[in-house]
Design a protein around this motif. Structure first.
Motif, PDB file in Angstrom:
ATOM      1  N   GLY A 232       0.816  -1.210   0.000  1.00  0.00           N
ATOM      2  CA  GLY A 232       0.000   0.000   0.000  1.00  0.00           C
ATOM      3  C   GLY A 232       0.847   1.256   0.000  1.00  0.00           C
ATOM      4  O   GLY A 232       0.519   2.246  -0.666  1.00  0.00           O
ATOM      5  N   THR A 233       1.951   1.232   0.752  1.00  0.00           N
ATOM      6  CA  THR A 233       2.849   2.390   0.786  1.00  0.00           C
ATOM      7  C   THR A 233       3.540   2.572  -0.553  1.00  0.00           C
ATOM      8  O   THR A 233       3.726   3.702  -1.016  1.00  0.00           O
ATOM      9  CB  THR A 233       3.896   2.224   1.899  1.00  0.00           C
ATOM     10  OG1 THR A 233       3.237   1.985   3.150  1.00  0.00           O
ATOM     11  CG2 THR A 233       4.746   3.482   2.028  1.00  0.00           C
ATOM     12  N   LEU A 234       3.915   1.461  -1.202  1.00  0.00           N
ATOM     13  CA  LEU A 234       4.533   1.550  -2.528  1.00  0.00           C
ATOM     14  C   LEU A 234       3.558   2.143  -3.541  1.00  0.00           C
ATOM     15  O   LEU A 234       3.952   2.960  -4.397  1.00  0.00           O
ATOM     16  CB  LEU A 234       5.008   0.172  -2.987  1.00  0.00           C
ATOM     17  CG  LEU A 234       6.209  -0.409  -2.232  1.00  0.00           C
ATOM     18  CD1 LEU A 234       6.475  -1.851  -2.674  1.00  0.00           C
ATOM     19  CD2 LEU A 234       7.454   0.438  -2.451  1.00  0.00           C
ATOM     20  N   TYR A 235       2.292   1.745  -3.474  1.00  0.00           N
ATOM     21  CA  TYR A 235       1.286   2.336  -4.362  1.00  0.00           C
ATOM     22  C   TYR A 235       1.167   3.845  -4.111  1.00  0.00           C
ATOM     23  O   TYR A 235       1.080   4.643  -5.056  1.00  0.00           O
ATOM     24  CB  TYR A 235      -0.075   1.669  -4.129  1.00  0.00           C
ATOM     25  CG  TYR A 235      -0.209   0.275  -4.694  1.00  0.00           C
ATOM     26  CD1 TYR A 235       0.627  -0.187  -5.709  1.00  0.00           C
ATOM     27  CD2 TYR A 235      -1.177  -0.601  -4.205  1.00  0.00           C
ATOM     28  CE1 TYR A 235       0.496  -1.472  -6.222  1.00  0.00           C
ATOM     29  CE2 TYR A 235      -1.320  -1.882  -4.714  1.00  0.00           C
ATOM     30  CZ  TYR A 235      -0.483  -2.313  -5.717  1.00  0.00           C
ATOM     31  OH  TYR A 235      -0.619  -3.579  -6.223  1.00  0.00           O
ATOM     32  N   ALA A 236       1.158   4.225  -2.846  1.00  0.00           N
ATOM     33  CA  ALA A 236       1.054   5.645  -2.508  1.00  0.00           C
ATOM     34  C   ALA A 236       2.263   6.422  -3.006  1.00  0.00           C
ATOM     35  O   ALA A 236       2.138   7.552  -3.501  1.00  0.00           O
ATOM     36  CB  ALA A 236       0.902   5.807  -0.995  1.00  0.00           C
ATOM     37  N   PHE A 237       3.455   5.823  -2.902  1.00  0.00           N
ATOM     38  CA  PHE A 237       4.668   6.482  -3.389  1.00  0.00           C
ATOM     39  C   PHE A 237       4.669   6.586  -4.916  1.00  0.00           C
ATOM     40  O   PHE A 237       5.268   7.524  -5.478  1.00  0.00           O
ATOM     41  CB  PHE A 237       5.906   5.731  -2.912  1.00  0.00           C
ATOM     42  CG  PHE A 237       6.273   6.010  -1.481  1.00  0.00           C
ATOM     43  CD1 PHE A 237       5.755   7.112  -0.803  1.00  0.00           C
ATOM     44  CD2 PHE A 237       7.155   5.182  -0.797  1.00  0.00           C
ATOM     45  CE1 PHE A 237       6.100   7.383   0.515  1.00  0.00           C
ATOM     46  CE2 PHE A 237       7.506   5.444   0.525  1.00  0.00           C
ATOM     47  CZ  PHE A 237       6.979   6.548   1.175  1.00  0.00           C
ATOM     48  N   ALA A 238       4.045   5.628  -5.592  1.00  0.00           N
ATOM     49  CA  ALA A 238       3.946   5.722  -7.051  1.00  0.00           C
ATOM     50  C   ALA A 238       3.112   6.939  -7.444  1.00  0.00           C
ATOM     51  O   ALA A 238       3.462   7.678  -8.380  1.00  0.00           O
ATOM     52  CB  ALA A 238       3.342   4.441  -7.616  1.00  0.00           C
ATOM     53  N   LEU A 239       2.007   7.166  -6.743  1.00  0.00           N
ATOM     54  CA  LEU A 239       1.208   8.369  -6.993  1.00  0.00           C
ATOM     55  C   LEU A 239       1.967   9.624  -6.595  1.00  0.00           C
ATOM     56  O   LEU A 239       1.832  10.676  -7.232  1.00  0.00           O
ATOM     57  CB  LEU A 239      -0.113   8.296  -6.223  1.00  0.00           C
ATOM     58  CG  LEU A 239      -1.074   7.157  -6.592  1.00  0.00           C
ATOM     59  CD1 LEU A 239      -2.390   7.316  -5.845  1.00  0.00           C
ATOM     60  CD2 LEU A 239      -1.315   7.116  -8.088  1.00  0.00           C
ATOM     61  N   PHE A 240       2.759   9.525  -5.541  1.00  0.00           N
ATOM     62  CA  PHE A 240       3.578  10.642  -5.089  1.00  0.00           C
ATOM     63  C   PHE A 240       4.475  11.143  -6.215  1.00  0.00           C
ATOM     64  O   PHE A 240       4.673  12.355  -6.396  1.00  0.00           O
ATOM     65  CB  PHE A 240       4.421  10.178  -3.895  1.00  0.00           C
ATOM     66  CG  PHE A 240       5.360  11.214  -3.344  1.00  0.00           C
ATOM     67  CD1 PHE A 240       4.910  12.202  -2.487  1.00  0.00           C
ATOM     68  CD2 PHE A 240       6.712  11.200  -3.669  1.00  0.00           C
ATOM     69  CE1 PHE A 240       5.769  13.156  -1.968  1.00  0.00           C
ATOM     70  CE2 PHE A 240       7.589  12.136  -3.156  1.00  0.00           C
ATOM     71  CZ  PHE A 240       7.104  13.118  -2.299  1.00  0.00           C
ATOM     72  N   ALA A 241       5.022  10.221  -7.010  1.00  0.00           N
ATOM     73  CA  ALA A 241       5.958  10.592  -8.083  1.00  0.00           C
ATOM     74  C   ALA A 241       5.264  11.286  -9.245  1.00  0.00           C
ATOM     75  O   ALA A 241       5.909  12.029 -10.000  1.00  0.00           O
ATOM     76  CB  ALA A 241       6.684   9.344  -8.584  1.00  0.00           C
ATOM     77  N   LEU A 242       3.951  11.071  -9.407  1.00  0.00           N
ATOM     78  CA  LEU A 242       3.255  11.610 -10.567  1.00  0.00           C
ATOM     79  C   LEU A 242       3.358  13.124 -10.661  1.00  0.00           C
ATOM     80  O   LEU A 242       3.471  13.681 -11.761  1.00  0.00           O
ATOM     81  CB  LEU A 242       1.779  11.200 -10.526  1.00  0.00           C
ATOM     82  CG  LEU A 242       1.452   9.761 -10.911  1.00  0.00           C
ATOM     83  CD1 LEU A 242      -0.038   9.518 -10.798  1.00  0.00           C
ATOM     84  CD2 LEU A 242       1.947   9.454 -12.312  1.00  0.00           C
TER      85      LEU A 242
END
Length: 447
Positions: free
Chosen positions: A76-86
C-alpha cells in the motif's frame, strides 16, 4: 542640535527613498530591495513545500489504510509512493503551460491560476472518500488531484529566485541563493508538526476517519497567504521593469534546447545528490520505521522536527561557505559528504532507535548545507534571454530525476535487498553530481 543645524539638514538632498529610489529617479525607477524579493520567495516556497510534504507524510501514515486497504502495508505504501511521483512527472508540463498563460494573460494571472489549482487540488484531497466507500474511484480521484498538484506547482514559477540572484551583491550570492531554499525546512516543519500533533492526540480511528484531512484544509489557507505575498511583488511596476531589463521572460523551448540544451541537462544533474537526499531523510525513513521498526511513530516524527530545525540552521552556513569557496566547490564537497553518509545508512537506519535518530539528524544537516545551494546552481551558464525558462526546466528535471521516485525506489529496493540498496542509490546520486559539476566547469571554460 541647534535650529540652524536643523535648517541646514532640511535642505540637504535625500539620498535614498523607498526601495532605493533617489531624487534623480522617478518613482517608476525605484528598485525592489533583495530583502523584499527574499521574503516573497521564502513565503511562496514554504507554502508549496507544505502542500507536497502533507501529501508525502499522508502517503505513509494514511493512504495505505484509507485508499489501499486491499493489500499489505508495504504494498500500500509503494502504491502511494507511485502516486507521489506523478506530480514530479507532470511538473515540466505545468511549467510549459504556465509559460503559455503568461504570454497571453500576464505573470500575475498565471500565478493566481497556478496557485488556485495547487491549493484547490490539495484541499480536494481532504474531501475524498476512501476505498471502503468509493472503491477504485477513490484512487482515481486521488490520482487526478496529485497530477493537478504537479501541474499547479510547475505553472507557479515566477522568476523570483532568478531576480533575487541578479539583485544579490557580488560577494553575497551564495547567501541570497540560500534564502529561497529556507522554504523547504519551514514547509516540512509545519506539515510534520501538524501531523505529529494529530497523530499523538487522536485515536487511530479518529485520525484515519477525519483527523488526517485537517492538514489538507490548512494548505488552502496557507496558499492564499502565499499568493498575496507573491502578487505584492509580481504585479508591481518595479518588478516587471527589472524582469524586462534582465530578460527574465519565457523563451521558445525549442530554441532553448537547440542552443543551450546541454546547460539544461547539467543544471538538472548538478544538484542530484541533494535532491536524492531530500526525500531519503524526510519521507522514506518514516515509511521504513512505520513498517520495519519498533520505534514509536510520534517519537520519530519529533526527531524529524528537530532535524528540520537543524536543516534551517545549516542553510545560512551553506551561504557563508559558498561565498567563501564558491557554489560549485561547496556542492562538490557536500556531494562527497553525502556519499560518505550513504555508506553508513544500513548501520544507522537499520539499527537501534538512537542510530535511526542519528541518521535523521545528520541527514537533515547535510540536506540543509547542500540544498541551500542547489537551486539554480548552474543557471549563470544560460544566456540572459534563456535564463528564465532554462532555470525553471532545469529545476523541474532535477526534481524528476533526483527526488520523484526516491521514496518508491528506496522502499522497494530495501524491502528486497536491504538498506544497502539505499546506500547505493544515494551514492550514485553523489557521483552523478560530481560528474555534472565537472562537466559544468568544462563548459564554463569553453564558453
Amino acid at each position: 542640535m541647534t535650529s540652524a543645524e536643523l535648517a541646514t539638514l532640511a535642505h540637504l538632498p535625500t539620498r535614498f527613498g523607498a526601495h532605493g529610489a533617489t531624487p534623480d529617479n522617478s518613482p517608476d525607477e525605484a528598485q525592489i530591495a533583495p530583502g523584499d524579493i527574499a521574503v516573497g520567495v521564502v513565503i511562496g516556497r514554504a507554502s508549496e513545500y507544505f502542500d507536497f510534504f502533507v501529501y508525502g507524510i499522508a502517503s505513509v501514515l494514511v493512504f495505505p489504510s484509507v485508499f489501499f486497504p486491499f493489500v499489505d502495508r508495504l504494498q500500500g505504501t509503494l502504491y502511494a509512493f507511485a502516486l507521489f511521483a506523478l506530480a514530479f512527472v507532470v511538473r515540466p508540463l505545468g511549467t510549459l503551460i504556465g509559460m503559455s498563460l503568461q504570454r497571453h494573460f500576464g505573470r500575475g494571472a498565471k500565478l493566481t491560476a497556478a496557485l488556485l489549482v495547487l491549493g484547490t487540488s490539495t484541499v480536494t484531497m481532504a474531501l475524498l472518500p476512501g476505498f471502503a466507500t468509493a472503491g477504485g474511484t477513490a484512487i482515481l480521484l486521488l490520482t487526478l488531484c496529485r497530477v493537478a498538484q504537479g501541474l499547479g506547482l510547475g505553472a507557479s514559477w515566477d522568476g523570483l529566485p532568478s531576480l533575487l540572484a541578479l539583485n544579490a551583491p557580488e560577494n553575497k550570492r551564495g547567501w541570497y541563493a540560500m534564502l529561497g531554499q529556507l522554504g523547504a525546512p519551514l514547509g516540512f516543519l509545519i506539515s510534520c508538526g501538524v501531523f505529529a500533533y494529530l497523530w499523538g492526540n487522536l485515536s487511530e480511528t479518529d485520525f484515519l476517519d477525519w483527523g488526517w484531512r485537517f492538514p489538507f484544509f490548512a494548505a488552502f489557507a496557507i496558499n492564499v497567504v502565499a499568493l498575496f505575498a507573491r502578487l505584492r511583488l509580481v504585479v508591481t511596476h518595479e518588478y516587471e521593469r527589472q524582469l524586462e531589463e534582465a530578460e527574465l521572460e519565457p523563451c521558445d523551448v525549442r530554441e532553448l534546447v537547440s542552443q543551450q540544451g546541454s546547460n539544461v541537462l547539467v543544471g538538472a544533474f548538478a544538484p542530484l545528490a541533494s535532491y536524492a537526499l531530500f526525500h531519503l531523510v524526510t519521507v522514506f525513513p518514516l515509511s521504513w520505521v512505520m513498517i520495519y521498526s519498533q520505534q514509536e511513530i510520534g517519537q520519530f516524527m519529533s526527531v524529524e522536527l528537530l532535524g528540520a530545525v537543524l536543516a534551517a540552521v545549516a542553510m545560512p552556513l551553506s551561504g557563508l561557505l559558498a561565498d567563501r569557496i564558491g557554489r560549485r566547490s561547496t556542492l562538490g564537497a557536500l556531494a562527497v559528504a553525502i556519499g560518505l553518509f550513504s555508506l553508513a545508512t544500513p548501520w544507522l537506519l537499520g539499527g537501534t532507535d538512537f542510530r535511526q535518530d542519528l541518521f535523521i539528524l545528520i541527514g537533515f544537516v547535510l540536506l540543509g548545507l547542500s540544498y541551500g545551494q542547489s537551486a539554480g546552481s548552474v543557471s549563470s551558464n544560460f544566456e540572459s534571454r534563456f535564463r528564465y525558462t532554462g532555470a525553471a526546466l532545469s529545476s523541474d528535471l532535477a526534481w524528476l530525476v533526483g527526488a520523484a521516485f526516491a521514496p518508491l525506489v528506496a522502499l522497494g529496493l530495501s524491502a528486497q535487498f536491504g538498506l544497502v540498496a539505499v546506500s547505493m542509490y544515494l551514492l550514485s546520486g553523489a557521483l552523478v553530481t560530481l560528474v555534472a559539476l565537472r562537466t559544468n566547469k568544462v563548459l564554463s571554460m569553453r564558453d
